[in-house]
Design a protein around this motif. Structure first.
Motif, PDB file in Angstrom:
ATOM      1  N   GLY A  36       0.137  -5.209   9.244  1.00  0.00           N
ATOM      2  CA  GLY A  36      -0.368  -4.153  10.127  1.00  0.00           C
ATOM      3  C   GLY A  36      -1.747  -4.403  10.690  1.00  0.00           C
ATOM      4  O   GLY A  36      -2.487  -3.455  10.980  1.00  0.00           O
ATOM      5  N   ILE A  37      -2.123  -5.683  10.870  1.00  0.00           N
ATOM      6  CA  ILE A  37      -3.462  -5.987  11.389  1.00  0.00           C
ATOM      7  C   ILE A  37      -3.566  -5.596  12.866  1.00  0.00           C
ATOM      8  O   ILE A  37      -4.627  -5.210  13.350  1.00  0.00           O
ATOM      9  CB  ILE A  37      -3.796  -7.491  11.203  1.00  0.00           C
ATOM     10  N   TYR A  38      -2.445  -5.717  13.579  1.00  0.00           N
ATOM     11  CA  TYR A  38      -2.384  -5.309  14.984  1.00  0.00           C
ATOM     12  C   TYR A  38      -1.221  -4.338  15.159  1.00  0.00           C
ATOM     13  O   TYR A  38      -0.274  -4.346  14.370  1.00  0.00           O
ATOM     14  CB  TYR A  38      -2.217  -6.537  15.896  1.00  0.00           C
ATOM     15  N   PRO A  39      -1.254  -3.496  16.186  1.00  0.00           N
ATOM     16  CA  PRO A  39      -0.191  -2.501  16.376  1.00  0.00           C
ATOM     17  C   PRO A  39       1.182  -3.136  16.527  1.00  0.00           C
ATOM     18  O   PRO A  39       1.329  -4.210  17.132  1.00  0.00           O
ATOM     19  CB  PRO A  39      -0.614  -1.788  17.675  1.00  0.00           C
ATOM     20  N   VAL A  84      -4.908 -24.680   4.613  1.00  0.00           N
ATOM     21  CA  VAL A  84      -5.255 -23.679   5.619  1.00  0.00           C
ATOM     22  C   VAL A  84      -5.174 -22.319   4.934  1.00  0.00           C
ATOM     23  O   VAL A  84      -4.236 -22.061   4.177  1.00  0.00           O
ATOM     24  CB  VAL A  84      -4.289 -23.716   6.819  1.00  0.00           C
ATOM     25  N   VAL A  85      -6.161 -21.474   5.175  1.00  0.00           N
ATOM     26  CA  VAL A  85      -6.191 -20.150   4.550  1.00  0.00           C
ATOM     27  C   VAL A  85      -6.364 -19.088   5.628  1.00  0.00           C
ATOM     28  O   VAL A  85      -7.307 -19.149   6.418  1.00  0.00           O
ATOM     29  CB  VAL A  85      -7.344 -20.032   3.530  1.00  0.00           C
ATOM     30  N   LEU A  86      -5.437 -18.138   5.655  1.00  0.00           N
ATOM     31  CA  LEU A  86      -5.585 -16.978   6.541  1.00  0.00           C
ATOM     32  C   LEU A  86      -6.186 -15.853   5.705  1.00  0.00           C
ATOM     33  O   LEU A  86      -5.619 -15.465   4.689  1.00  0.00           O
ATOM     34  CB  LEU A  86      -4.237 -16.564   7.127  1.00  0.00           C
ATOM     35  N   VAL A  87      -7.347 -15.380   6.119  1.00  0.00           N
ATOM     36  CA  VAL A  87      -8.100 -14.380   5.365  1.00  0.00           C
ATOM     37  C   VAL A  87      -8.038 -13.038   6.083  1.00  0.00           C
ATOM     38  O   VAL A  87      -8.273 -12.963   7.293  1.00  0.00           O
ATOM     39  CB  VAL A  87      -9.578 -14.809   5.215  1.00  0.00           C
ATOM     40  N   ILE A  88      -7.702 -11.989   5.340  1.00  0.00           N
ATOM     41  CA  ILE A  88      -7.727 -10.633   5.883  1.00  0.00           C
ATOM     42  C   ILE A  88      -8.911  -9.898   5.279  1.00  0.00           C
ATOM     43  O   ILE A  88      -9.081  -9.874   4.055  1.00  0.00           O
ATOM     44  CB  ILE A  88      -6.413  -9.893   5.576  1.00  0.00           C
ATOM     45  N   MET A  89      -9.743  -9.316   6.168  1.00  0.00           N
ATOM     46  CA  MET A  89     -10.989  -8.680   5.726  1.00  0.00           C
ATOM     47  C   MET A  89     -11.102  -7.272   6.299  1.00  0.00           C
ATOM     48  O   MET A  89     -10.525  -6.965   7.346  1.00  0.00           O
ATOM     49  CB  MET A  89     -12.189  -9.493   6.209  1.00  0.00           C
ATOM     50  N   GLU A  95     -15.398  -7.208   3.596  1.00  0.00           N
ATOM     51  CA  GLU A  95     -14.861  -7.524   2.266  1.00  0.00           C
ATOM     52  C   GLU A  95     -13.508  -8.211   2.419  1.00  0.00           C
ATOM     53  O   GLU A  95     -12.660  -7.781   3.197  1.00  0.00           O
ATOM     54  CB  GLU A  95     -14.687  -6.254   1.434  1.00  0.00           C
ATOM     55  N   VAL A  96     -13.311  -9.306   1.668  1.00  0.00           N
ATOM     56  CA  VAL A  96     -12.047 -10.034   1.729  1.00  0.00           C
ATOM     57  C   VAL A  96     -11.002  -9.301   0.891  1.00  0.00           C
ATOM     58  O   VAL A  96     -11.189  -9.062  -0.301  1.00  0.00           O
ATOM     59  CB  VAL A  96     -12.224 -11.482   1.214  1.00  0.00           C
ATOM     60  N   LEU A  97      -9.894  -8.952   1.533  1.00  0.00           N
ATOM     61  CA  LEU A  97      -8.840  -8.189   0.864  1.00  0.00           C
ATOM     62  C   LEU A  97      -7.654  -9.067   0.469  1.00  0.00           C
ATOM     63  O   LEU A  97      -7.032  -8.838  -0.570  1.00  0.00           O
ATOM     64  CB  LEU A  97      -8.359  -7.058   1.781  1.00  0.00           C
ATOM     65  N   LEU A 145      -2.783  -1.606   3.584  1.00  0.00           N
ATOM     66  CA  LEU A 145      -4.155  -1.800   4.075  1.00  0.00           C
ATOM     67  C   LEU A 145      -4.510  -0.551   4.881  1.00  0.00           C
ATOM     68  O   LEU A 145      -4.165  -0.437   6.058  1.00  0.00           O
ATOM     69  CB  LEU A 145      -4.231  -3.063   4.938  1.00  0.00           C
ATOM     70  N   ASP A 146      -5.190   0.377   4.237  1.00  0.00           N
ATOM     71  CA  ASP A 146      -5.410   1.691   4.838  1.00  0.00           C
ATOM     72  C   ASP A 146      -6.741   1.805   5.581  1.00  0.00           C
ATOM     73  O   ASP A 146      -7.337   2.876   5.664  1.00  0.00           O
ATOM     74  CB  ASP A 146      -5.293   2.785   3.773  1.00  0.00           C
TER      75      ASP A 146
END
Length: 201
Positions: A36-39, A84-89, A95-97, A145-146
């Motif tokens: 859900g990072i983008y609509p 390769v690392v995809l990081v969601i923050m 903050e790295v989630l 991810l709220d």
């Protein structure tokens, strides 16, 4: 009298690099959609690996992923890419989630001597299918991810690699007290990809 020629699927280093970089591009799209990072409406459905896959239509993200996979292909063809690392923050606090890890091992003999390998395209696709299904199903057990989030991509290469000006040195963007979940791996006989992700406990 008729004859039949049996063919085998030949894998070269260049062909393997194309498979691995394309896999990462589709994986990144799947993660961004499923987390859900983008609509949802900014993605369109296509068929790939025998599965319905979702690709972003956001021009900025499309351009970023296209440039990313192009650079990864170059490093993969040279046998220089390790991970390769995809990081969601968190967008608000950085903050790295979550850290989605894609580790790559390349057969050194292929890089040094140009050796070719054999493996069925269908077999490679089945292995990638299993990973894509796991990424898609991750939404059922990962916490929601709220809050608004952003993503970044880290590349771990050999030390002698020239870094393009569009890339910058970064910290490892680690997670405190992480929990590791391993996903399936796939293998082109030249390069093997091992996938997993880290989240906060």
């Amino acid at each position: 009298m008729g004859s039949r020629t049996a063919s085998k699927d030949i894998i070269t280093l260049r062909g393997s690099a194309a498979i691995v970089s394309e896999f990462f591009g589709y994986s990144a799209n799947s993660i961004l959609y499923n987390r859900g990072i983008y609509p949802e409406e900014s993605f369109t459905k296509v068929k790939k690996y025998g599965l319905p896959m979702l690709l972003t239509q956001d021009e900025g993200v499309k351009s970023f992923i296209a440039g990313l996979t192009s650079q990864l292909t170059e490093w993969l063809e040279a046998g220089k890419l390790q991970r390769v690392v995809l990081v969601i923050m968190s967008k608000a606090t950085s903050e790295v989630l979550e850290r989605w890890n894609f580790s790559i091992e390349t057969d050194a003999e292929v890089v040094e001597k140009g050796v070719i390998k054999e493996k069925s395209d269908k077999e490679i696709m089945r292995e990638i299918q299993a990973i894509m299904r796991q990424i898609a199903s991750s939404i059922t057990y990962l916490p929601c991810l709220d809050e608004p989030c952003v993503f970044d991509v880290l590349a771990y290469t050999d030390k002698d690699v020239a870094v393009p000006f569009t890339w910058i040195e970064s910290d490892a963007k680690l997670i405190k007290n992480p929990q590791m979940v391993k996903l399936h791996s796939f293998d082109t006989k030249i390069q093997s990809g091992h996938t997993g992700f880290l989240q906060e406990r």
